[in-house]
Design a protein around this motif. Structure first.
Motif, PDB file in Angstrom:
ATOM      1  N   ILE A 131       0.853  -1.311   0.135  1.00 21.16           N
ATOM      2  CA  ILE A 131       0.012   0.150   0.150  1.00 21.16           C
ATOM      3  C   ILE A 131       0.853   1.179   0.006  1.00 21.16           C
ATOM      4  CG2 ILE A 131      -1.792   1.311   1.319  1.00 21.16           C
ATOM      5  CD1 ILE A 131      -2.818  -1.461   2.236  1.00 21.16           C
ATOM      6  N   ARG A 132       2.062   1.271   0.999  1.00 22.13           N
ATOM      7  CA  ARG A 132       2.981   2.369   0.829  1.00 22.13           C
ATOM      8  C   ARG A 132       3.457   2.784  -0.560  1.00 22.13           C
ATOM      9  NH1 ARG A 132       8.224   0.511   3.308  1.00 22.13           N
ATOM     10  NH2 ARG A 132       8.028  -0.389   1.392  1.00 22.13           N
ATOM     11  N   ASP A 133       3.961   1.578  -1.240  1.00 23.06           N
ATOM     12  CA  ASP A 133       4.525   1.758  -2.453  1.00 23.06           C
ATOM     13  C   ASP A 133       3.479   2.392  -3.438  1.00 23.06           C
ATOM     14  OD1 ASP A 133       6.889   0.823  -1.400  1.00 23.06           O
ATOM     15  OD2 ASP A 133       6.892  -1.084  -2.044  1.00 23.06           O
ATOM     16  N   SER A 134       2.519   1.709  -3.431  1.00 20.32           N
ATOM     17  CA  SER A 134       1.447   2.094  -4.486  1.00 20.32           C
ATOM     18  C   SER A 134       1.001   3.624  -4.222  1.00 20.32           C
ATOM     19  CB  SER A 134       0.247   1.182  -4.452  1.00 20.32           C
ATOM     20  OG  SER A 134       0.522  -0.007  -4.591  1.00 20.32           O
ATOM     21  N   ILE A 135       0.850   4.080  -2.948  1.00 19.92           N
ATOM     22  CA  ILE A 135       0.633   5.478  -2.668  1.00 19.92           C
ATOM     23  C   ILE A 135       1.770   6.510  -3.382  1.00 19.92           C
ATOM     24  CG2 ILE A 135       0.415   7.297  -0.830  1.00 19.92           C
ATOM     25  CD1 ILE A 135      -1.466   5.257   0.624  1.00 19.92           C
ATOM     26  N   ASP A 136       3.034   5.909  -3.090  1.00 19.29           N
ATOM     27  CA  ASP A 136       4.040   6.438  -3.398  1.00 19.29           C
ATOM     28  C   ASP A 136       4.233   6.760  -4.829  1.00 19.29           C
ATOM     29  OD1 ASP A 136       6.639   7.857  -2.947  1.00 19.29           O
ATOM     30  OD2 ASP A 136       7.699   5.896  -3.531  1.00 19.29           O
ATOM     31  N   ALA A 137       3.679   5.637  -5.635  1.00 22.37           N
ATOM     32  CA  ALA A 137       3.644   5.718  -7.050  1.00 22.37           C
ATOM     33  C   ALA A 137       2.538   6.810  -7.448  1.00 22.37           C
ATOM     34  CB  ALA A 137       3.478   4.489  -7.763  1.00 22.37           C
ATOM     35  N   LEU A 138       1.382   6.884  -6.811  1.00 22.47           N
ATOM     36  CA  LEU A 138       0.437   7.656  -7.230  1.00 22.47           C
ATOM     37  C   LEU A 138       0.890   9.130  -7.132  1.00 22.47           C
ATOM     38  CD1 LEU A 138      -2.474   5.845  -5.968  1.00 22.47           C
ATOM     39  CD2 LEU A 138      -2.388   6.221  -8.223  1.00 22.47           C
ATOM     40  N   ILE A 139       1.592   9.341  -5.952  1.00 16.20           N
ATOM     41  CA  ILE A 139       2.057  10.646  -5.810  1.00 16.20           C
ATOM     42  C   ILE A 139       3.094  11.361  -6.853  1.00 16.20           C
ATOM     43  CG2 ILE A 139       3.772  11.931  -4.042  1.00 16.20           C
ATOM     44  CD1 ILE A 139       2.014  10.633  -1.634  1.00 16.20           C
ATOM     45  N   VAL A 140       4.018  10.440  -7.012  1.00  9.45           N
ATOM     46  CA  VAL A 140       4.954  10.354  -8.210  1.00  9.45           C
ATOM     47  C   VAL A 140       4.151  10.724  -9.410  1.00  9.45           C
ATOM     48  CG1 VAL A 140       6.770   9.473  -9.697  1.00  9.45           C
ATOM     49  CG2 VAL A 140       6.881   9.323  -7.062  1.00  9.45           C
ATOM     50  N   LYS A 141       3.324  10.043  -9.917  1.00  5.94           N
ATOM     51  CA  LYS A 141       2.343  10.296 -11.035  1.00  5.94           C
ATOM     52  C   LYS A 141       1.705  11.434 -10.923  1.00  5.94           C
ATOM     53  CE  LYS A 141      -0.874   8.188 -14.179  1.00  5.94           C
ATOM     54  NZ  LYS A 141      -2.203   6.919 -14.350  1.00  5.94           N
ATOM     55  N   ILE A 142       1.020  11.861  -9.933  1.00  6.01           N
ATOM     56  CA  ILE A 142       0.507  13.059 -10.123  1.00  6.01           C
ATOM     57  C   ILE A 142       1.726  14.322 -10.145  1.00  6.01           C
ATOM     58  CG2 ILE A 142      -0.936  14.874  -8.260  1.00  6.01           C
ATOM     59  CD1 ILE A 142      -2.029  12.026  -7.159  1.00  6.01           C
ATOM     60  N   ASP A 143       2.502  14.109  -9.638  1.00  3.77           N
ATOM     61  CA  ASP A 143       3.478  15.343  -9.598  1.00  3.77           C
ATOM     62  C   ASP A 143       3.831  15.228 -11.100  1.00  3.77           C
ATOM     63  OD1 ASP A 143       5.591  17.191  -8.765  1.00  3.77           O
ATOM     64  OD2 ASP A 143       7.027  15.373  -8.887  1.00  3.77           O
ATOM     65  N   THR A 144       4.235  14.319 -11.607  1.00  2.00           N
ATOM     66  CA  THR A 144       4.767  14.365 -12.877  1.00  2.00           C
ATOM     67  C   THR A 144       3.846  14.630 -14.015  1.00  2.00           C
ATOM     68  OG1 THR A 144       4.712  12.179 -13.092  1.00  2.00           O
ATOM     69  CG2 THR A 144       6.756  12.726 -12.621  1.00  2.00           C
ATOM     70  N   THR A 145       2.584  14.744 -13.592  1.00  2.00           N
ATOM     71  CA  THR A 145       1.379  15.185 -14.524  1.00  2.00           C
ATOM     72  C   THR A 145       0.985  16.608 -13.910  1.00  2.00           C
ATOM     73  OG1 THR A 145       0.813  12.717 -14.495  1.00  2.00           O
ATOM     74  CG2 THR A 145      -0.879  14.437 -15.409  1.00  2.00           C
ATOM     75  N   LEU A 146       0.650  16.872 -13.100  1.00  2.00           N
ATOM     76  CA  LEU A 146      -0.128  18.155 -12.530  1.00  2.00           C
ATOM     77  C   LEU A 146       0.782  19.249 -11.924  1.00  2.00           C
ATOM     78  CD1 LEU A 146      -3.343  16.382 -11.035  1.00  2.00           C
ATOM     79  CD2 LEU A 146      -2.676  17.162 -13.739  1.00  2.00           C
ATOM     80  N   SER A 147       1.923  18.822 -11.554  1.00  2.00           N
ATOM     81  CA  SER A 147       2.599  20.022 -10.829  1.00  2.00           C
ATOM     82  C   SER A 147       3.205  20.958 -11.563  1.00  2.00           C
ATOM     83  CB  SER A 147       3.610  19.204  -9.980  1.00  2.00           C
ATOM     84  OG  SER A 147       4.538  20.294  -9.378  1.00  2.00           O
ATOM     85  N   GLY A 148       3.029  22.363 -11.470  1.00  2.00           N
ATOM     86  CA  GLY A 148       3.393  23.382 -12.469  1.00  2.00           C
ATOM     87  C   GLY A 148       4.975  23.961 -11.642  1.00  2.00           C
ATOM     88  N   TYR A 149       5.211  23.218 -10.704  1.00  2.00           N
ATOM     89  CA  TYR A 149       6.538  23.471 -10.109  1.00  2.00           C
ATOM     90  C   TYR A 149       7.613  22.366 -10.537  1.00  2.00           C
ATOM     91  CZ  TYR A 149       3.728  26.775  -7.196  1.00  2.00           C
ATOM     92  OH  TYR A 149       2.903  27.727  -6.906  1.00  2.00           O
ATOM     93  N   ASN A 150       7.065  21.580 -10.886  1.00  2.00           N
ATOM     94  CA  ASN A 150       7.995  20.540 -11.682  1.00  2.00           C
ATOM     95  C   ASN A 150       8.092  20.831 -12.906  1.00  2.00           C
ATOM     96  OD1 ASN A 150       9.197  18.125 -12.876  1.00  2.00           O
ATOM     97  ND2 ASN A 150       8.118  16.626 -11.589  1.00  2.00           N
ATOM     98  N   LYS A 151       9.496  21.309 -13.572  1.00  2.95           N
ATOM     99  CA  LYS A 151       9.565  21.817 -14.800  1.00  2.95           C
ATOM    100  C   LYS A 151       9.620  20.663 -15.787  1.00  2.95           C
ATOM    101  CE  LYS A 151       9.719  25.701 -13.318  1.00  2.95           C
ATOM    102  NZ  LYS A 151       8.746  26.653 -13.154  1.00  2.95           N
ATOM    103  N   LYS A 152       9.488  19.414 -15.414  1.00  5.60           N
ATOM    104  CA  LYS A 152       9.503  18.383 -16.576  1.00  5.60           C
ATOM    105  C   LYS A 152       8.032  17.634 -16.353  1.00  5.60           C
ATOM    106  CE  LYS A 152      14.341  17.153 -16.106  1.00  5.60           C
ATOM    107  NZ  LYS A 152      15.327  16.177 -15.773  1.00  5.60           N
ATOM    108  N   SER A 153       7.125  18.100 -15.539  1.00  6.85           N
ATOM    109  CA  SER A 153       5.781  17.699 -15.553  1.00  6.85           C
ATOM    110  C   SER A 153       5.171  17.938 -16.842  1.00  6.85           C
ATOM    111  CB  SER A 153       4.881  18.078 -14.231  1.00  6.85           C
ATOM    112  OG  SER A 153       4.651  19.524 -14.486  1.00  6.85           O
ATOM    113  N   LEU A 154       4.040  17.027 -17.231  1.00  6.39           N
ATOM    114  CA  LEU A 154       3.207  17.196 -18.530  1.00  6.39           C
ATOM    115  C   LEU A 154       2.769  18.918 -18.590  1.00  6.39           C
ATOM    116  CD1 LEU A 154       1.375  13.972 -19.016  1.00  6.39           C
ATOM    117  CD2 LEU A 154       3.348  14.616 -19.874  1.00  6.39           C
ATOM    118  N   ILE A 155       2.132  19.274 -17.517  1.00  4.24           N
ATOM    119  CA  ILE A 155       1.461  20.579 -17.388  1.00  4.24           C
ATOM    120  C   ILE A 155       2.756  21.577 -17.530  1.00  4.24           C
ATOM    121  CG2 ILE A 155       1.761  21.195 -14.959  1.00  4.24           C
ATOM    122  CD1 ILE A 155      -1.104  22.370 -15.308  1.00  4.24           C
ATOM    123  N   SER A 156       3.735  21.483 -17.079  1.00  2.76           N
ATOM    124  CA  SER A 156       4.861  22.306 -17.345  1.00  2.76           C
ATOM    125  C   SER A 156       5.426  22.491 -18.750  1.00  2.76           C
ATOM    126  CB  SER A 156       5.885  22.241 -16.369  1.00  2.76           C
ATOM    127  OG  SER A 156       5.781  22.284 -15.090  1.00  2.76           O
TER     128      SER A 156
END
Length: 343
Positions: free
Chosen positions: A51-76
């Motif tokens: 469960i911990r690892d799956s939550i970690d993976a979801l958090i990373v996916k959200i970050d790399t998709t939606l975070s405007g502060y991550n310059k390599k994310s999809l939204i950036s």
């Protein structure tokens, strides 16, 4: 605006001996602050580590998709004009944002990133914009310049095909993150949970067998010299053991003062300027999902006290708690009939 920042999670086991159930807490650092997921493992056969690892993976996916502060994310990358691969999460949030833009009559505008950036409340530092700059941005930015469905060609979305507007999902990203993680926990058979990523989704009961409780901050401006104020709560909301997303939005922590005037971080995307009204904070509870609570709390802060009251009372899925100042500058509170608050 809400900053998105995700790091790895840590695991803390909490066993409640007085209950026939076992609760765990998975915690870490996300979206600019500490977060935690509290979960009753009763009836769940998946190991906690999984469960911990799956939550970690979801958090990373959200970050790399939606975070405007991550310059390599999809939204950036999208905002930089780069073609991006079509992504189910990106498309899901875009569609949600478009529906909320239509529903709010433009009070929520996820295509106005350039406007938020101009005021320094988006993904970039900026100076105080001139009236002329604001008018130019209003003519070019906003969901009104975007299609209801992003075009996908050969598996890619090309920003050049839809014009100038840049995206900013900060008004729903944290709530949406709660919903994604809660959805995963429900898929495991979870019934009792509290997902706290700055915004909150909860269901069932806590380790003591009682309804979940969440503190409502008292909206006091932080001192300009950076000194920390003593923490203070206006009251405690209780869930009634029912599923609910609860989010507070306010203008008392992110603002700046120029020429003796306070400019809040809440921008009215229809006018291009920070709001000027007496509503200090809006706490919204939605029985639908945390993303809705997140968005509508921001919506309330855009339209002000009376508009927020009408909005909350007009939707049976919503409850709300508004803190405002009266004509004498005294702090007052308003609660919808079903908002459960204790002091």
């Amino acid at each position: 605006m809400k900053k998105l920042l995700f790091l790895s999670v840590m695991l803390l086991m909490v066993v409640c001996c007085s209950q026939p159930s076992q609760y765990v807490q998975i915690s870490g650092y996300a979206q600019g602050s500490n977060y935690s997921v509290k979960l009753n493992m009763k009836g769940i056969k998946v190991p906690v580590e999984t469960i911990r690892d799956s939550i970690d993976a979801l958090i990373v996916k959200i970050d790399t998709t939606l975070s405007g502060y991550n310059k390599k994310s999809l939204i950036s990358r999208f905002n930089a004009g780069e073609k991006i691969p079509s992504n189910a999460m990106f498309m899901d949030v875009y569609r949600l944002g478009y529906r909320l833009w239509e529903r709010s009559g433009g009070a929520l505008d996820f295509g106005a990133a350039a406007l938020y950036d101009a005021w320094g409340f988006g993904f970039r530092n900026s100076s105080f914009p001139s009236d002329e700059e604001i008018q130019k941005l209003l003519q070019k930015s906003g969901m009104g310049h975007l299609p209801a469905e992003l075009p996908v060609v050969d598996g890619y979305i090309d920003p050049a095909s839809i014009g100038y507007p840049r995206l900013n999902f900060n008004a729903i990203a944290q709530g949406y993150s709660c919903d994604v993680i809660a959805g995963y926990l429900y898929s495991l058979g979870a019934k009792d949970m509290l997902v706290d990523i700055g915004e909150i989704w909860c269901d069932g009961v806590n380790p003591n067998g009682e309804a979940w409780s969440v503190g409502i901050d008292r909206p006091v401006d932080q001192p300009s010299d950076g000194r920390a104020l003593p923490e203070g709560l206006d009251g405690i909301w209780t869930s009634g053991s029912k599923p609910a997303g609860i989010v507070t939005s306010g203008n008392y922590r992110k603002f700046y003062i120029r020429d003796g005037r306070k400019y809040s971080h809440t921008i009215n995307p229809r006018t291009g300027y920070p709001v000027q009204h007496n509503l200090l904070s809006a706490t919204v509870v939605s029985s639908n999902n945390a993303a809705e609570s997140d968005a509508i709390a921001t919506w309330c802060m855009v339209v002000g006290l009376q508009g927020a009251q009408i909005l909350i009372l007009g939707d049976p899925a919503l409850e709300g708690y508004l803190i405002y100042t009266d004509s004498n500058g005294e702090m007052k509170e308003w609660a919808s009939p079903g908002f459960t608050l204790r002091r």
